[in-house]
Write an enzyme that holds these catalytic residues in place. Structure first.
Site, PDB file in Angstrom:
ATOM      1  N   GLY A  16     -14.486  -0.141 -13.690  1.00 31.07           N
ATOM      2  CA  GLY A  16     -15.791  -0.463 -13.108  1.00 31.07           C
ATOM      3  C   GLY A  16     -16.793   0.646 -13.345  1.00 31.07           C
ATOM      4  CB  SER A  17     -16.711   3.602 -15.326  1.00 28.81           C
ATOM      5  OG  SER A  17     -16.001   3.180 -16.461  1.00 28.81           O
ATOM      6  CB  SER A 146     -14.405   0.500   1.480  1.00 31.25           C
ATOM      7  OG  SER A 146     -15.502   0.296   2.348  1.00 31.25           O
ATOM      8  CE1 TYR A 159     -15.451  -4.094  -1.093  1.00 35.56           C
ATOM      9  CE2 TYR A 159     -15.700  -3.166   1.120  1.00 35.56           C
ATOM     10  CZ  TYR A 159     -15.785  -3.035  -0.258  1.00 35.56           C
ATOM     11  OH  TYR A 159     -16.205  -1.834  -0.802  1.00 35.56           O
ATOM     12  CB  SER A 160     -12.020  -5.333   5.957  1.00 31.75           C
ATOM     13  OG  SER A 160     -13.373  -5.084   6.237  1.00 31.75           O
TER      14      SER A 160
END
Ligand SMILES: NC(=O)c1ccc[n+]([C@@H]2O[C@H](COP(=O)([O-])OP(=O)(O)OC[C@H]3O[C@@H](n4cnc5c(N)ncnc54)[C@H](O)[C@@H]3O)[C@@H](O)[C@H]2O)c1
Length: 253
Positions: A16-17, A146, A159-160
């Site tokens: 994802g860069s 995250s 997501y969590s």
């Protein structure tokens, strides 16, 4: 150490860069002399970023289009890196997506998509690169989780959960490979200004900013500098750790 280029002749791959936090991580590794592999969804974007970084820092850079959620992509990517560099020192599992919705409305596809990229992706990529990582010196895996994975955020069941799961995976990799030369840690960023957070409504962005004790949103460099530290010689006795880089957001967890 090699003067101001401690990562000279070493190789770092960041998923994802092509933009955002991932790009900043790739730049910081290259700034210390590492050759970089830019992994993202679009080949042209990967190649462009790799070229820009190579020119700016005087390192080798290659771009590899790879959907981290696909096993065949992950193993093809490992084959390319092996053919190009013969080694990998730093694997940074950074690619991530959001598809927010309240539990009652969340579609199965939203759950699957986010879990596949954010959790299965790091599993597949790490597995694909294990043989190279075991032989490399130094050898580090850094997973970008995250604070949402620590706190649980309204509207982010997918997501969590994926980011909490990634913390579990981090600890397993750390334990399974502690005696086999690979150190593995996770970073939990708080709110960082990128395209991902830019896509949230202004209201949600304001709410998130209010949760930051330091009083300012994170910048990509706040995260990339900590990844670089975890890849450095100074972090040689750190594994299985979760480091919050969140301006204090999740203090007390
Ligand atoms: N921005 C924040 O506030 C924040 C906070 C906590 C954690 N994070 C995490 O940091 C990481 C980077 O976030 P960002 O804000 O830079 O996001 P971003 O959306 O700006 O960039 C993410 C990159 O990942 C790529 N990507 C998406 N799915 C992919 C896949 N299947 N395979 C390969 N590449 C893929 C995208 O094309 C994009 O270039 C993510 O894992 C995110 O969850 C971000």
């Amino acid at each position: 150490m090699n003067g101001d280029k401690p990562f000279k002749d070493q190789v770092g791959l960041v998923t994802g860069s092509a933009r955002g936090i991932g790009r900043a991580i790739a730049e910081d590794l290259a700034d210390w002399g590492a050759n970089v592999v830019i992994v993202d969804m679009d080949q042209a974007a990967c190649e462009q970023t790799a070229q820009e970084i190579a020119n700016k820092y005087g390192v080798k850079g290659i771009g590899v289009a790879c959907n981290v959620a696909k096993k065949e992509d992950a193993s093809a990517c490992a084959d390319k890196v092996k053919a190009e560099f013969g080694t990998l020192n730093f694997l940074v599992n950074n690619a991530g997506v959001i598809r927010d919705n309240l539990m009652l409305r969340m579609k199965e596809e939203e759950w699957d998509m986010v879990s596949d990229v954010n959790l299965k992706g790091p599993f597949l990529m790490t597995q694909a690169f294990l043989r190279l990582l075991i032989k490399a010196e130094p050898s580090r895996v850094v997973n970008i989780s995250s604070v949402s994975g620590l706190l649980g955020q309204v509207g982010q069941a997918n997501y969590s959960s994926s980011k909490s799961g990634l913390l579990g995976l981090t600890k397993v990799i750390a334990r399974e490979f502690a005696t086999k030369n690979i150190l593995c840690n996770a970073i939990c960023p708080g709110f960082v200004q990128t395209d991902m957070t830019g896509s949230l409504t202004d209201d949600v962005q304001e709410q998130l900013k209010k949760m930051i004790p330091i009083g300012r949103p994170g910048q990509v460099k706040d995260i990339s500098r900590v990844v670089r530290f975890l890849c450095s010689e100074d972090a040689g006795y750190i594994t299985g750790n979760i480091i919050r880089v969140d301006g204090g957001t999740a203090t007390g967890i």
